[in-house]
Design an enzyme around this catalytic site. Structure first.
Site, PDB file in Angstrom:
ATOM      1  N   HIS A 168       0.860  -1.183   0.000  1.00 37.18           N
ATOM      2  CA  HIS A 168       0.000   0.000   0.000  1.00 37.18           C
ATOM      3  C   HIS A 168       0.896   1.233   0.000  1.00 37.18           C
ATOM      4  O   HIS A 168       1.702   1.427   0.914  1.00 37.18           O
ATOM      5  CB  HIS A 168      -0.927   0.021   1.217  1.00 37.18           C
ATOM      6  N   CYS A 169       0.755   2.058  -1.029  1.00 39.80           N
ATOM      7  CA  CYS A 169       1.619   3.235  -1.185  1.00 39.80           C
ATOM      8  C   CYS A 169       0.843   4.502  -0.843  1.00 39.80           C
ATOM      9  O   CYS A 169      -0.064   4.889  -1.592  1.00 39.80           O
ATOM     10  CB  CYS A 169       2.153   3.308  -2.615  1.00 39.80           C
ATOM     11  N   PRO A 170       1.140   5.158   0.284  1.00 42.38           N
ATOM     12  CA  PRO A 170       0.418   6.404   0.606  1.00 42.38           C
ATOM     13  C   PRO A 170       0.749   7.548  -0.345  1.00 42.38           C
ATOM     14  O   PRO A 170      -0.028   8.497  -0.469  1.00 42.38           O
ATOM     15  CB  PRO A 170       0.880   6.710   2.032  1.00 42.38           C
TER      16      PRO A 170
END
Length: 386
Positions: A168-170
């Site tokens: 998961h890439c913010p």
């Protein structure tokens, strides 16, 4: 008079999807709910490129070549396109099991494991699956009520199972999975090239100005529209942003290039799925860097299985006010029909019509009165009063 009307309200499937996601444009755009860092990414890219195009590019296009701003514009547009494609797309979310499907899976698990005595821990819910002569375990997700496909994992931030989950890439505001990994890789690759490009030509700009008027005079030079801020101060700000971005973005690009060459995900690398003590080989690798790159970056893109814009119909009844003519004719359709038909009619439309009042023209001759004549009370009315 009130009329009960049954109408259908159109509801899209994305409005009822579980998980922590945000949808826009009638379900066409899908993102995570935490989007603050994504806006910071947009601000840094747009701000740095705007300063570069506004000040340095004009000078470099005249002194060196007009191709400098053109190539920078191409890199900028490509980086923005891949960023938005990564952020706004479905990463490969797997739908959760319906209640009937979940109950069927529970029955299968109970039939396989048998009855567990009270107080004992039930065995892990795992299925073995063979891929390229390698045993792969399919784990059960207690949230989605499904056995996850190979390489899938449950994202704790978006609360969804994602196929070929990478991480998961913010910074992009979304999960990175099977359906958007190639766009994520192209984004960080193009952003690395754009950062190196801007950083290099900022240094060239300062060097050219210093050769002509000296370094100290270059620091004091100010543009006409911004007399209080030096041009070189803005250039130094761009250099600092590019310098600190360079290490992280270029390093991230190199790491994912290594993963693509091995046909491996970030999640598998962190967990050590194929590099542990058992030295289990990666069953998804073709043993060839070119084949692995072609599969990850050029393979067919599977369609989304969510059907976000599918239609769910829900009935709701609403009361509407309306006026209808009064008289015997309003009751004739129901009166002429049989009892069964009248009930069917009432189930569709319910009308409350008062009984018609008797007018003076419909009264018998002995009770008709001339205009101006007072009504004479009947003897029955007198008895009723006493």
């Amino acid at each position: 008079m009130s009329v009960m009307v049954a109408r259908k309200k159109v509801v899209r499937k994305w409005e009822k999807l579980p998980g922590r996601n945000t949808f826009c444009c009638d379900g066409r755009i899908m993102m995570a709910r935490q989007k603050g860092i994504f806006y910071l990414t947009l601000f840094l890219i747009l701000g740095t490129c705007a300063l570069f195009f506004a000040f340095e590019c004009r000078y470099l296009a005249v002194q060196l070549s007009p191709a400098i701003p053109v190539f920078a514009a191409v890199l900028f547009l490509f980086a923005m396109a891949t960023l938005l494609r990564t952020s706004f797309s479905d990463p490969g979310v797997i739908p959760r099991a319906l209640p009937d499907e979940a109950a069927f899976i529970e029955m299968e698990i109970e039939a396989t494991n048998g009855t567990v005595p009270q107080g004992q821990r039930p065995p892990p819910r795992i299925k073995n699956f063979q891929i390229n002569n390698q045993i792969v375990k399919l784990k059960y997700c207690y949230t989605c009520k499904i056995f996850r496909p190979p390489r899938a994992s449950h994202c704790s931030i978006c609360d969804n199972c994602v196929e070929r989950f990478d991480h998961h890439c913010p910074w992009v505001g979304n999960c990175v999975g099977k359906r958007n990994y190639r766009y994520f890789y192209l984004f960080i690759l193009s952003l690395s090239l754009l950062t190196i490009y801007i950083f290099t030509f900022n240094i060239v700009y300062i060097a050219l100005k210093s050769l002509k008027i000296g370094f100290l005079n270059t620091l004091k030079e100010t543009p006409g529209t911004y007399p209080s801020m030096s041009l070189t101060v803005l250039t130094v700000l761009e250099v600092l942003i590019c310098f600190f971005t360079l290490w992280s973005v270029v390093g991230l690009t190199g790491f994912h290039t290594f993963l693509v060459a091995l046909n491996q995900t970030t999640n598998e690398d962190i967990k050590g799925s194929w590099t542990g003590k058992n030295r289990v080989q990666n069953p998804y690798s073709h043993g060839n860097i070119v084949k692995n790159c072609c599969e990850v970056l050029c393979g067919p893109l599977p369609p989304s299985v969510l059907d976000r814009r599918g239609i769910l119909q829900q009935e709701e009844s609403s009361a509407q006010e309306g006026s209808y003519p009064r008289g015997p004719s309003t009751q004739e359709p129901l009166a002429t029909q049989g009892p069964g038909k009248a009930q069917e009619g009432h189930s569709v439309l319910s009308l409350q019509v008062p009984a018609p009042s008797v007018s003076d023209t419909e009264m018998p001759e002995e009770k008709q009165r001339t205009p101006g004549e007072l009504p004479v009370p009947s003897p029955d009315a007198g008895r009723a009063e006493h």
